[in-house]
Enzyme design. Structure first.
Site, mmCIF file in Angstrom:
data_model
loop_
_atom_site.group_PDB
_atom_site.id
_atom_site.type_symbol
_atom_site.label_atom_id
_atom_site.label_comp_id
_atom_site.label_asym_id
_atom_site.label_seq_id
_atom_site.Cartn_x
_atom_site.Cartn_y
_atom_site.Cartn_z
ATOM 1 N N HIS B 257 0.839 -1.201 0.000
ATOM 2 C CA HIS B 257 0.000 0.000 0.000
ATOM 3 C C HIS B 257 0.878 1.258 0.000
ATOM 4 O O HIS B 257 0.714 2.141 -0.849
ATOM 5 C CB HIS B 257 -0.897 -0.024 1.247
ATOM 6 C CG HIS B 257 -1.799 1.159 1.393
ATOM 7 N ND1 HIS B 257 -3.113 1.149 0.987
ATOM 8 C CD2 HIS B 257 -1.579 2.400 1.901
ATOM 9 C CE1 HIS B 257 -3.660 2.330 1.237
ATOM 10 N NE2 HIS B 257 -2.753 3.103 1.803
ATOM 11 N N GLU B 258 1.816 1.307 0.930
ATOM 12 C CA GLU B 258 2.678 2.491 1.020
ATOM 13 C C GLU B 258 3.571 2.606 -0.220
ATOM 14 O O GLU B 258 3.942 3.712 -0.627
ATOM 15 C CB GLU B 258 3.520 2.461 2.297
ATOM 16 C CG GLU B 258 2.715 2.396 3.605
ATOM 17 C CD GLU B 258 1.641 3.478 3.734
ATOM 18 O OE1 GLU B 258 1.790 4.553 3.127
ATOM 19 O OE2 GLU B 258 0.630 3.218 4.427
ATOM 20 N N HIS B 261 1.776 4.662 -2.724
ATOM 21 C CA HIS B 261 1.998 6.089 -2.457
ATOM 22 C C HIS B 261 3.399 6.508 -2.921
ATOM 23 O O HIS B 261 3.600 7.567 -3.505
ATOM 24 C CB HIS B 261 1.899 6.371 -0.953
ATOM 25 C CG HIS B 261 0.502 6.419 -0.403
ATOM 26 N ND1 HIS B 261 -0.460 7.275 -0.886
ATOM 27 C CD2 HIS B 261 -0.091 5.737 0.614
ATOM 28 C CE1 HIS B 261 -1.585 7.127 -0.188
ATOM 29 N NE2 HIS B 261 -1.395 6.188 0.733
ATOM 30 N N GLU B 287 -4.424 8.519 -2.486
ATOM 31 C CA GLU B 287 -4.946 7.238 -1.986
ATOM 32 C C GLU B 287 -5.300 6.313 -3.148
ATOM 33 O O GLU B 287 -5.206 5.088 -3.020
ATOM 34 C CB GLU B 287 -6.177 7.495 -1.100
ATOM 35 C CG GLU B 287 -6.600 6.317 -0.248
ATOM 36 C CD GLU B 287 -5.627 5.973 0.891
ATOM 37 O OE1 GLU B 287 -4.689 6.756 1.151
ATOM 38 O OE2 GLU B 287 -5.804 4.906 1.509
#
Lengths: 496, 496
Positions: B257-258, B261, B287
């Site tokens: 997930h990160e 980003h 996001e």
């Protein structure tokens, strides 16, 4: 009160400097390799903002007005420090600042590869430019504060320091050390402790010793970097080391050295956080705190008696050779910690030969500043002095000779003397501490560092930058800086 | 050119923000516990300087003058962003900024202990103050830019976002999701993979997957923090995770997930480094990049086919139970990655129930802003909606109810919607990528992420903040944000 304005503008500047300190720690310890250019931009921009703040023309008016107000001694000393920074910032024209920043950055980068390739010819013209610009800067500062150009540079590293007070100290050291080195080497034993010593165990050992002597891990860290240093700020003090699996003493003493710096930083006066007078004193005083810890305390028998069982617990267990229980005993550690050897490299030198490395650099850089030495003649001058002082030739060996240190290539002239002034001050302060604290050696041997660190905190750390190093030494030891205690320390440790 | 002045003042501000970003990373990841107060001072001072720079009255003149100059589309968009920040900085009186900063800092600190003690009564008056001040701020911003107060807050997190464009999206989700959750849970399997999974092995796995999908470790790091986040700056992107030795998938998907980003941040346009238009778009778009990676890609079968052997190599070897070779196989990982469960806690929610958690908060915070809901009535309103949406009672359970998130206590109202808008945008962008890239699923299954990441870089990352999220979606997918692709994604993944 006008003073409040000065205080507030200094507070802003202080926080900007705190940010810079943390970012520079990060750059050396955490930053990935490819992020250097961007970080350079960030640091340069913040440094520019700091320069603008400290040379804000309103400061001059505020200083004049506040000196007519009723200020206490700390406030008055704070105004003095603000004035000092203001004059230094105003003295040097901005285009000269930029030119120096570009020249030193280029030269420092070139130095990395040129040193590795023993290539003096390439770096020589770059160093010439840096020295030329540094002389311009020294002249500008000197005019502003009515001192000689070299004294103006010294003042940047050690407020109020003058060549005239270095000379007698260095002359004395230069007169007795070369012969002293012969004697000390004759008594030094060439032993070794076979490794390897795993990094994780060395790190635990370092942390345990840091905690024992008083490092506050609630307000600090230990990490790894290419060269050991003490960075960060008073309430977030970050020291670093590096590990050699064949020789744990390198890292152990590096950690204890940096812990000396760190205890100073952590002991600065809270009430003056971020104000110039609340900062640490000059580099010589800072170095006196690291060398007091490393050289006066930790390489001595009392400390090693305390440390040996901790070292054994951390690094023993498996058997190497047939040394048995004595392998990591206090005697063996002491012999290792106090070896004396002639060598080319300053940063690897023991405390006996180290001052000779510094005096060599001092003699050359003062001659560079006065024009008596040209950059092109540095290698020959270096070689001549190395032969004189340590009997070593550096002919054609620039890598281990005049290119070994980054300082001059980075524009840092006037910095070297503070290392040895720090060593001398450390001996003088430690002698005063011994006189003041009953049974200090025994306390250290028992692992009770509170009396010593408390004494340092009361007498040195908590004073911030209120006094020059000489003023502080007079207050604490009754005398300005002198070589007597340092010489006695060397004689007691290496000749008896 | 006057534009050059704007550019230079934005550059300074940008470097100050870069410094703040690195210091905030350090605070969460490296800083020792006792250094928080000092760091708070440093951050507040630098933030104040940033505020002064962005509200410098000269900016208004420079904006007016530069709009008469011949600017290209990027420069024009940059001026728009500078104006946006200027208006926001000017709109809110400095004493209100200070009051909010103090109130939120106090309330956030109180929240930490009050939540742990399930103590609503203590936090209620503090939250009332924060909400009251936030309403004042929203009113000030709204007056300045001629929008409703809630829209003014939305704009801070997602430029140009309006309640009127959220409502249709959330209404649609709220209409089908509660029943959808029932169906999805009925098909979801309750399995587990027995551990423990050593932290060091999980970390190696995370790094390997990060590298595989395209994270540039030359300009970034992976570390540990209390909550996973992506911090730092474009050319020094630092993501964090935390490790649970019983469940490696938590950290694995947090890292992925990160990394979503991070790829966005690392792909921002170099030429506009530090300028407002070179920054990432709004939080919803940010996001969308993390959720595209985590939800659309990494929890899907194609990715898990690629990842399973890597997971086995990193975490297998020893035998747990009698699952044999299938223990860490793609099927099992897929079943784990796509479990659907009703729960109280938003941050633990799967992608099916997550939007309901967000819609609940959206409905309450818009009512708080409009005055239709009082702070004292939040617990009851929360309970009622949780029963409606997920059939769960939070009566008397503040810890797992209205006190679970720090956002409102920290003054962050208008932030929650961006999570779900990001999920919806992720589905829409991924559908467009599938249409644009031949055999994308197969490429992902083969571990070839370049086509996808290159497409994202070209179409999203390299655009910086030139467009609003809706403008960007129209350019890339031909349509503004809509739920069609998200709904199709959920149906394909959870009902087929």
């Amino acid at each position: 009160m006008t003073y409040a304005r000065l205080h507030e503008s200094a507070r802003k500047l202080g926080e900007l400097n705190n940010a810079l300190a943390m970012l520079m720690w990060d750059e050396a310890v955490m930053m990935p390799a490819g992020s250097g250019n961007g970080r350079g931009e960030t640091l340069a921009t913040l440094a520019g903002m700091a320069h603008d703040l400290s040379s804000d023309p309103s400061i001059e008016d505020w200083i004049d007005a506040s000196l007519n107000e009723s200020l206490d001694a700390w406030q008055r000393a704070n105004v003095d420090q603000i004035r000092r920074a203001y004059i230094a910032a105003k003295a040097v024209p901005k285009d000269l600042v930029v030119a120096i920043s570009k020249a030193t950055s280029k030269t420092e980068q070139c130095w990395r590869t040129a040193r590795a390739e023993n290539d003096w010819r390439t770096i020589e013209p770059l160093l010439e430019e840096v020295v030329g610009l540094t002389i311009q800067r020294a002249d500008a500062l000197a005019q502003m504060s009515n001192v000689t150009p070299y004294d103006a540079l010294l003042d940047e590293y050690e407020p109020g320091l003058k060549q005239s007070s270095i000379d007698p100290v260095f002359d004395d050291l230069a007169s007795f050390l070369p012969a002293f080195v012969d004697d000390a080497i004759a008594r030094s034993s060439e032993i070794a402790i076979p490794g390897p010593f795993p990094v994780a165990a060395q790190e635990r050992l370092g942390r345990e010793l840091m905690s024992a002597v008083g490092f506050d891990f609630e307000r600090g860290r230990l990490d790894v970097s290419h060269h050991p240093f003490c960075g960060g700020i008073a309430d977030d003090t970050r020291i670093t080391t590096r590990y050699n699996e064949d020789d744990f003493l390198e890292s152990m003493f590096a950690v204890l050295h940096e812990t000396g710096h760190a205890l100073y930083q952590q002991g600065l006066p809270d009430a003056w956080r971020g104000q110039p007078v609340g900062a640490a004193g000059g580099m010589a005083l800072h170095e006196s705190q690291s060398l007091l810890m490393e050289m006066q305390v930790c390489r001595g028998d009392d400390f090693l008696r305390f440390a040996a069982p901790i070292v054994s617990r951390a690094l023993g267990g498996d058997s190497h050779g047939d040394l048995g229980a004595d392998r990591l005993g206090a005697d063996r550690l002491g012999a290792m910690a106090r070896r004396v050897r002639r060598g080319f490299i300053r940063v690897d030198a023991d405390e006996v030969t180290y001052p000779l490395h510094v005096i060599l650099r001092y003699q050359l850089e003062t001659a560079l500043l006065s024009g008596d030495l040209q950059v092109g003649d540095i290698p020959t001058a270096w070689h001549d002095k190395m032969v004189d002082f340590l009997g070593l030739s550096t002919e054609g060996n620039f890598h281990d000779g005049c290119m070994q240190d980054v300082h001059w290539f980075a524009g840092l002239i006037g910095y070297f003397p503070t290392y040895t002034l720090g060593a001398v001050a450390a001996a003088q302060l430690f002698a005063a501490a011994r006189a003041a604290i009953d049974g200090l050696g025994q306390r250290i041997g028992d692992g009770d560092f509170e009396p010593l660190v408390g004494w340092l905190r009361d007498n040195v750390h908590s004073e911030g930058r209120r006094f020059t190093t000489n003023e502080l030494l007079e207050r604490v030891t009754g005398r300005p800086l002198e070589t007597k205690d340092f010489r006695a320390h060397l004689e007691a440790r290496y000749l008896s």
